[in-house]
Design a protein around this motif. Sequence first.
Motif, PDB file in Angstrom:
ATOM      1  N   ASP A 398       0.833  -1.209   0.000  1.00  0.00           N
ATOM      2  CA  ASP A 398       0.000   0.000   0.000  1.00  0.00           C
ATOM      3  C   ASP A 398       0.865   1.256   0.000  1.00  0.00           C
ATOM      4  OD1 ASP A 398      -2.266  -1.552   0.055  1.00  0.00           O
ATOM      5  OD2 ASP A 398      -2.596  -1.356   2.208  1.00  0.00           O
ATOM      6  N   GLU A 401       2.778   1.676  -3.369  1.00  0.00           N
ATOM      7  CA  GLU A 401       1.904   2.169  -4.435  1.00  0.00           C
ATOM      8  C   GLU A 401       1.651   3.666  -4.274  1.00  0.00           C
ATOM      9  OE1 GLU A 401      -2.622   1.725  -6.211  1.00  0.00           O
ATOM     10  OE2 GLU A 401      -2.184   1.600  -4.075  1.00  0.00           O
ATOM     11  N   GLU A 402       1.385   4.083  -3.031  1.00  0.00           N
ATOM     12  CA  GLU A 402       1.097   5.502  -2.785  1.00  0.00           C
ATOM     13  C   GLU A 402       2.299   6.383  -3.116  1.00  0.00           C
ATOM     14  OE1 GLU A 402      -0.144   8.458   0.928  1.00  0.00           O
ATOM     15  OE2 GLU A 402      -0.244   6.287   1.192  1.00  0.00           O
ATOM     16  N   GLN A 403       3.481   5.957  -2.682  1.00  0.00           N
ATOM     17  CA  GLN A 403       4.672   6.779  -2.904  1.00  0.00           C
ATOM     18  C   GLN A 403       5.048   6.839  -4.386  1.00  0.00           C
ATOM     19  OE1 GLN A 403       7.983   6.059  -0.072  1.00  0.00           O
ATOM     20  NE2 GLN A 403       6.495   4.944   1.159  1.00  0.00           N
ATOM     21  N   THR A 406       2.483   9.066  -6.109  1.00  0.00           N
ATOM     22  CA  THR A 406       2.719  10.481  -5.781  1.00  0.00           C
ATOM     23  C   THR A 406       3.889  11.033  -6.581  1.00  0.00           C
ATOM     24  OG1 THR A 406       1.865  10.152  -3.533  1.00  0.00           O
ATOM     25  CG2 THR A 406       3.247  12.093  -3.906  1.00  0.00           C
ATOM     26  N   GLU A 435      -0.691  -3.708  -6.294  1.00  0.00           N
ATOM     27  CA  GLU A 435      -1.264  -3.477  -4.961  1.00  0.00           C
ATOM     28  C   GLU A 435      -2.474  -4.371  -4.748  1.00  0.00           C
ATOM     29  OE1 GLU A 435      -3.795  -2.049  -1.880  1.00  0.00           O
ATOM     30  OE2 GLU A 435      -4.312  -1.910  -4.019  1.00  0.00           O
TER      31      GLU A 435
END
Length: 560
Positions: A398, A401-403, A406, A435
Amino acid sequence: MEFGIFDVLKIIGALGFFIYGMKVMSDGLQQVAGDSMRKVLGAMTSNRFTGVFTGFLITGILQSSSATTVMTVSFVNAGLLSLMESAGVMMGANVGTTITGWLVSVVGFKVRIADYALPIIAIGFPMMFLRNQNFQKWAEVLIGFALLFLGLAELKDAVPDIKNNPEVLDFLNGFNHGGFFTRLLFVGIGTLLTIVVQSSSAAMTLTIVLTSQGLPLDIAAAMVLGENIGTTITAELASLVANTTAKRSARIHSLFNLVGVTWMIILMPIILDLLAQVFPPPSSGDANKFALAAFHTTFNTLNVALLIGFVPLLVRFATSTVKSKDDGEEEEFKLEYLGSKIFNSVELSLAEAHAEVIKLGKVTHKMSRILLELSNTDRKKRKLKLLEKLRKFEDLTDAMEEQIATFLVKLSQERLSLEESAEVKGIIDIITDLERVGDIILRMGYDIERLDRKDLHFNENQNNHLNEIATKVDDAFVIMLENLKGEKSKVSLESAKLKEEEINQLKKDLRKEQMKLIGLPGYDVPSGIVYRDIYSGYEKLGDHIVNVTEGIVGEKLDLA
């Protein structure tokens, strides 16, 4: 000779001018050649010897050993290069960075490029406004080149004229006969200078300018050795927040330079005497700058020749001195560069993002193997530990994927070509699928926990079938990772789709067999429901895994 604070500020300003020009030119070169250099780095490092040539080539073209080192470390982290291969690239980068000294000595002094700087800018400036992005990138190269030599001209004017001020020469000559400890002193000064200006090329240029103004060659050579140490300290500091592999790569680079500086401090008088046969002592300080550039090149070339055979020893030492945390699993998969804005080059930023995607793929593959062990062990404590690992890795997917997303959103705000925009979208699609793979594996882990919690069991036939479909999914993971690591143009969908079709067919067969057993004596309905959920989960994994390959080649499927 009067030399006040204003004169010091002029030197600092001129040095800043030079460094800024070098940065603009290097960034432009990275944008022009970055993607090609990434492919060269991946293709030409089959062993440490070809790695040396590759490191030399890339550093010579990009005019940035830092860019080469960062690319190398990212490839090691992504599993595309071994530590052994990366050591060769870093050695070659050390030789490649000596080109800057020759460029400054030959072109910067022999030819007054500063006189042509404004015409060069006049050519490059209009190119910045053309619609063709290649012209825009070359405009940065031209303007950076012009600014670099304008900065060099200012630096030459700002540095005091040592040779026409005997009192300074007398002071320096007092050190010049101090022997080994004097060399150590000026090695320390060169190290400090590089740490302060954060650029070994800029420190080398300042030393060459001082040499042309009368700085004794012995002292200048010792400073150059210190500058080689200074650039490794910068890398070591940068690796403090990095993962174990990055720390080990930085340690190998440091060991290589420290060992080289050690033997060269001892042999420096002999080497300088040999160079004096080629560059005889001049009436002015001009020839010394060529001798200094030759010394720098000789040192790094000899150091490579002497230590290339000891790379395995350097790797073992780096591995033993930089320990991994825990069992190395979470350490191996920590994000490394994204968000640190190391590169202004879109191509190299995409390369970094792609390296992190490969690591995310490795995390999900690791999760699938943990799941397989979880479903095959009867030890309750081991099951609890494995389920906790799955939870941690799912949290990691998680966060990764977010980093990555971004970082890519920020990158998309830069000037991107249509091809680069498509690649950004493709990477976002891929990390979404990966993810989702992590989510499915964790849910399957909870299904197995439910089996234990309700004191249910699979029969031998069910266990064998789950292992069979898990093996096919593992094969699909291997194909996916190979495709992620390979060149996009060479990725084939055929093997990935064939494996997915095998998984789908096996799932259908298992479902048909299960439907026939329902209602027969001895069939356990609660465990059968969990059994169905797990083999259905494996089939969904197969869909998302093949989706990654389809995302690489631009044929993304839409999954519910």
